[in-house]
Design a protein around this motif. Structure first.
Motif, PDB file in Angstrom:
ATOM      1  N   LEU A 624      -0.793   5.914   3.317  1.00 49.76           N
ATOM      2  CA  LEU A 624       0.205   6.882   2.862  1.00 49.76           C
ATOM      3  C   LEU A 624       1.180   6.152   1.944  1.00 49.76           C
ATOM      4  CD1 LEU A 624       0.942   8.801   6.190  1.00 49.76           C
ATOM      5  CD2 LEU A 624      -0.702   9.349   4.405  1.00 49.76           C
ATOM      6  N   VAL A 625       1.336   6.655   0.735  1.00 49.09           N
ATOM      7  CA  VAL A 625       2.153   5.979  -0.269  1.00 49.09           C
ATOM      8  C   VAL A 625       3.374   6.847  -0.573  1.00 49.09           C
ATOM      9  CG1 VAL A 625       2.152   4.907  -2.544  1.00 49.09           C
ATOM     10  CG2 VAL A 625       0.036   4.978  -1.217  1.00 49.09           C
ATOM     11  N   SER A 626       4.563   6.273  -0.407  1.00 51.51           N
ATOM     12  CA  SER A 626       5.802   7.026  -0.615  1.00 51.51           C
ATOM     13  C   SER A 626       6.008   7.331  -2.089  1.00 51.51           C
ATOM     14  CB  SER A 626       6.987   6.204  -0.099  1.00 51.51           C
ATOM     15  OG  SER A 626       7.159   5.063  -0.930  1.00 51.51           O
ATOM     16  N   ARG A 630       5.264   4.914  -5.664  1.00 50.89           N
ATOM     17  CA  ARG A 630       4.469   5.380  -6.797  1.00 50.89           C
ATOM     18  C   ARG A 630       5.296   5.445  -8.078  1.00 50.89           C
ATOM     19  NH1 ARG A 630       3.751   9.712  -3.147  1.00 50.89           N
ATOM     20  NH2 ARG A 630       3.899  11.270  -4.769  1.00 50.89           N
ATOM     21  N   THR A 637       6.868  14.275  -0.183  1.00 53.42           N
ATOM     22  CA  THR A 637       6.244  13.588   0.940  1.00 53.42           C
ATOM     23  C   THR A 637       5.347  12.479   0.415  1.00 53.42           C
ATOM     24  OG1 THR A 637       4.935  13.915   2.949  1.00 53.42           O
ATOM     25  CG2 THR A 637       4.239  15.139   1.011  1.00 53.42           C
ATOM     26  N   GLU A 638       4.744  11.756   1.351  1.00 51.08           N
ATOM     27  CA  GLU A 638       3.832  10.693   0.961  1.00 51.08           C
ATOM     28  C   GLU A 638       2.566  11.272   0.330  1.00 51.08           C
ATOM     29  OE1 GLU A 638       5.000  11.072   4.061  1.00 51.08           O
ATOM     30  OE2 GLU A 638       5.767   9.184   4.874  1.00 51.08           O
ATOM     31  N   PHE A 725       2.573  -0.566  -1.244  1.00 52.75           N
ATOM     32  CA  PHE A 725       2.657   0.677  -0.474  1.00 52.75           C
ATOM     33  C   PHE A 725       2.914   0.441   1.004  1.00 52.75           C
ATOM     34  CE2 PHE A 725      -1.677  -0.752  -0.643  1.00 52.75           C
ATOM     35  CZ  PHE A 725      -2.098  -0.662   0.680  1.00 52.75           C
TER      36      PHE A 725
END
Length: 900
Positions: A624-626, A630, A637-638, A725
């Protein structure tokens, strides 16, 4: 039936449970039985886009379940299964009775309700079972001495351009069944089985048999059922005795087609992927769209030269639907619509597809001729073919000769069939029917007393189709290579020869023992050793076999469990933080994220299993990348990305969801080709969906640059951590910020006490990306990207090395400074993302600097600290800086002390 135009209907389904939980907005409206409107949820003030069809079916609400579980209309607007059949299915039957070929196909995205309209459920039967039932009801009413009625059924699927017969247990030939073209009747499937049936019960049994074969094959081959087209073909003959002797045969072929899900491949996240053009998610469906467009264009350009060539031959599906779309057939299309705002784009695409289809015209003719004449013509044609084969009366080589021989064999088969009596045909099939009916009855009875496993599938039509019993004693589970053969044979990915043992003690205590190395999840949690099974436990064997445990000797058997619920609990036990602390309600954004995870987790699991079985040293992991990681200033959201680790090259990549999906379909086809025994399954690197070259761009991390100093007209220069990430520091980024005059001259020594003092004045601001420090050794080249105050994205030059010197600057001029700009400088940050390419393991040199994450001895560390300080000074000089910030030196010292 509206003349020769294709009849087009659209139908909107109710919200599903997830859409209700997300409080989705309804975007589809149908004010009457013809018109359909759709509203863009992002443009609430705009008028709906309107479409008109032969039928617009409102099945979203306005119904109630009667005592038998049938969804009956509660108001006049609701279209139930019987209304849909009366409008569409009856027309199919009427035309078949008149001797026309008929086709009905359902189109729409996965989950839009195609299968509900076509197949339905036990209590709400769809068009296919009702058509079959009504056909035999009419035969019973019209049966007389002068007419014989014959009904044959075939069932097959098209998956990845391969045709598979679903009514045979024979191993399919390599590459699937062949599609041939007959000079008179058009395209057909060679060697497709066709079973004579004399009652609705028999045809229902055949369709159930085909559905079971489809389920078993899809699970073993790791096939995604939503990508397969399923076709039920019914051949209906009416043989009428003539007064002077002989018979006349009226023939109709009814094609009932449940098309694959029409999801469009989102190219936005596959830009730059070298394989994006090489992997077609569904060639048949893509070609179908082109065929319908070409046919629609032909109707609007009649009589004009150079009208579009229709690309029927470009896919298996369009070859076999040629008659339905542009030939001898009465054709109906039903398009299934999702009602929710988060499916707006797909639903709009479906409506446009249906709108094009309604302009297509077909030329149906009654298929009637004297049986004796048909036999005579076949004999004459066979004689001509034999002369061509034997006398060399053909101009081509072996390929043309083979075609002549195939045509001769098909003609002989058809002639033999015409000469057989209906009783002979039924007698040949009778043994099979009785065996199937006996087996089904015995299984249903046994399920009432013996503990068993029943399957879950993403396609609800394929759920509860496969059953494995657990009699008292020991029941072994494994793949077909095991010796002796296990009691329950599961084929496919990640299933070991000896996978598990089920122990049944008097039907009271049933436990499962996971054997060494076996992957087994119960209710989403991996088990080791022996675990006692509880009623309704969900069990995942390997990567693809999902079952529910049922013990009928105890209370509480739940038949409402779904594939989606089972996948949700697997996702919730994944460690990705889906479970809500305190059990509070989830936001719509969190539910969308959860839906993505639930959909992706089984695919990532299977991708890892395929990589292992195909000998690819690659692993996949969901991350899950915030928004900040990015490079986004803000986000809801992520994002769900896939981390790819190539163990051979020791390289890491992050694939966005759509890139992974595109590659996943390529992996599936590669795996299936190997399972089919295709000698060319092992693709070279440039075509291998598992492989990403080291020089492909990869996300390394992002740096958060504080802008507040600029709001006070203070310049700054700092080294900011580059964080990936997962929150790991990948190095440092030296960034300088300077207030300037509009001419670009840096302002030194000026200061404002309140940022609002800048409003209305003319200023410029200079952003300098100076250099990076201590990037990982595997990184070959890097560049930085950022976006200042909503301006277009800026990219630095690409630089080699672990300590790259970017020497980048960009000036932003504002005449005048606004309140929004001041607020941005005072309260926001600049997100700089670092991208790069990597070096394969063999390309790395020991002379490269040590990455920030590498440990070294204190002695070496001191020496390296000195070298880094020296490089920092050199970089400052090359960037024409006369000073190096104390914070940059402190940060460098802190990085080194952390290492030791």
């Amino acid at each position: 039936m509206g003349g020769d135009n294709v009849v087009v209907a659209v139908r909107v389904r109710p919200f599903n449970d997830r859409e209700k939980a997300k409080k989705c907005q309804l975007v589809v409206e149908m004010p009457d039985g013809r018109r359909t409107g759709i509203r863009d949820p992002n443009k609430s003030g705009d008028d709906p886009k309107w479409f008109t069809f032969d039928y617009s079916y409102w099945s979203h609400d306005g119904f109630k379940e009667d005592g038998n579980g049938y969804s009956a209309p509660a108001d006049s607007k609701y279209a139930d299964q019987r209304k849909v059949f009366n409008d569409l299915g009856k027309g199919v039957l009427d035309n078949a009775w008149a001797g026309y070929n008929c086709s009905l196909f359902a189109y729409g995205q996965t989950g839009s309700g195609k299968s509900y309209s076509m197949v339905g459920t036990k209590t709400n039967k769809g068009i296919i079972p009702i058509v079959c039932e009504e056909l035999f009801n009419r035969i019973g009413e019209k049966k007389g001495d002068d007419v014989d009625y014959e009904v044959f059924v075939s069932m097959f699927e098209i998956y990845c351009e391969k045709v598979r017969d679903l009514l045979t247990t024979k191993q399919p030939p390599k590459g699937g069944l062949k599609i041939r073209e007959h000079p008179k009747t058009g395209f057909y499937v060679e060697s497709l089985s066709s079973a004579p049936v004399s009652s609705y019960k028999e045809i229902e049994g055949k369709i159930n048999e085909g559905t079971k074969n489809r389920t078993v094959a899809a699970t073993a081959m790791n096939a995604t059922s939503s990508r397969a087209h399923t076709i039920v073909k019914i051949k209906f003959n009416q043989k009428t005795k003539k007064g002077g002797g002989g018979t006349t045969t009226k023939t109709s072929e009814i094609n009932l087609v449940d098309l694959a899900g029409s999801e469009r491949q989102d190219k936005a996240d596959t830009e730059g992927d070298r394989l994006k053009e090489g992997i077609v998610i569904n060639q048949s469906l893509t070609t179908l769209g082109r065929v319908i467009k070409a046919l629609a264009d032909q109707q609007t350009s009649k009589g004009k030269k150079g009208s579009n060539q229709v690309p029927y031959r470009d896919s298996a599906l369009t070859c076999l639907l040629k008659n339905a779309l542009g030939g001898n057939s009465k054709t109906i299309m039903i398009a299934a619509l999702s009602p929710a705002d988060d499916n707006y784009e797909e639903t709009l695409s479906t409506l446009r597809f249906a709108d094009r289809a309604k302009s297509i015209k077909t030329k149906a003719v009654v298929n009637e001729s004297a049986t004796e004449r048909m036999i005579r013509e076949l004999k004459e044609e066979n004689l001509r073919l034999q002369q061509q084969i034997g006398g060399g009366g053909h101009s081509g080589g072996s390929e043309e000769l083979d075609a002549l021989k195939r045509q001769l064999a098909e003609n002989q088969k058809e002639m033999d069939n015409l000469q057989k009596t209906w009783e002979q045909k039924l007698a040949e099939e009778a043994g099979k029917h009785s065996a199937i009916e006996g087996h089904d009855a015995a299984m249903a009875k046994r399920r009432q007393s013996v503990p068993h496993l029943w399957n879950l599938n993403e396609d609800s039509a394929l759920t509860d189709v496969v059953v494995h019993f657990i009699p008292e004693g020991e029941v072994t589970v494994g793949n077909k290579s095991a010796s002796p053969a296990p009691s329950i044979i599961l084929n496919g990915m990640a299933i070991q020869p000896q996978h598990a043992v089920l122990h049944n003690s008097g039907n009271k205590k049933i436990s499962i023992e996971a054997l060494s190395g076996a992957s087994i999840l119960i209710n989403g949690k991996e088990i080791k050793g022996t675990t006692e099974l509880q009623q309704n436990d969900r069990i995942l064997f390997g990567g693809n076999h999902l079952y529910v445990f049922a013990n009928p000797t105890k209370k509480g058997v739940d038949k409402e469990l779904t594939y989606e619920k089972a996948q949700q609990e697997i996702a919730q036990n994944s460690g990705l933080g889906l479970a809500r602390e305190g059990g509070g309600a989830k936001s719509k954004e969190q539910m969308i994220l959860e839906d993505e995870l639930v959909a992706l987790m089984p695919l990532v699991h299977r991708a890892n299993a395929m990589a292992k079985e195909l000998g690819r040293a690659v692993t996949f992991e969901i991350v899950l990348v915030s928004p900040e990681a990015r490079g986004l200033e803000k986000g809801l959201t992520e994002a769900v990305w896939i981390k790819v680790l190539n163990q051979s090259d020791d390289t890491h990549f992050l694939w966005e969801k759509n890139r992974f999906m595109s590659r996943y379909y390529g992996m599936q086809e590669m795996y299936e080709n190997k399972m089919d025994g295709d000698s060319d399954w092992n693709l070279p690197k440039e075509r291998d969906p598992f492989y990403e070259p080291p020089d492909s761009e990869v996300f390394i991390g992002s740096a958060v640059v504080f802008l507040q100093s600029l709001s006070f007209l203070i310049d700054s220069e700092e080294a900011f951590p580059i964080v990936d990430f997962s929150g790991n520091e990948m190095g440092q980024l030296n960034v300088s910020l300077s207030p300037c005059s509009v001419a670009g001259k840096e302002i030194r020594g000026a200061f404002v006490e309140q940022p609002k003092e800048l409003v209305g004045k003319n200023f410029a601001f200079k952003v300098k990306i100076l250099s990076g420090i201590g990037l990982p050794k595997r990184i070959s080249k890097t560049c930085c990207k950022y976006r200042f105050f909503g301006e277009k994205e800026i990219m630095t030059k690409t630089v080699s090395g672990s300590n790259p010197v970017y020497s980048h600057e960009n000036t932003y001029v504002y005449r005048p400074v606004t309140d929004k700009l001041v607020d941005y400088l005072h309260n926001s940050n600049l997100y700089v993302t670092v991208f790069g390419s990597q070096k394969g393991r063999g390309d790395r040199s020991s002379r490269n600097s040590t990455p920030a994450s590498t440990k070294s001895t204190p002695l070496n560390g001191t020496h390296k600290t000195f070298n880094r300080l020296q490089r920092l000074l050199e970089e400052a000089k090359s960037a024409e800086n006369t000073s190096v910030s104390i914070q940059a030196i402190e940060t460098l010292m802190q990085v080194e002390s952390n290492h030791h």
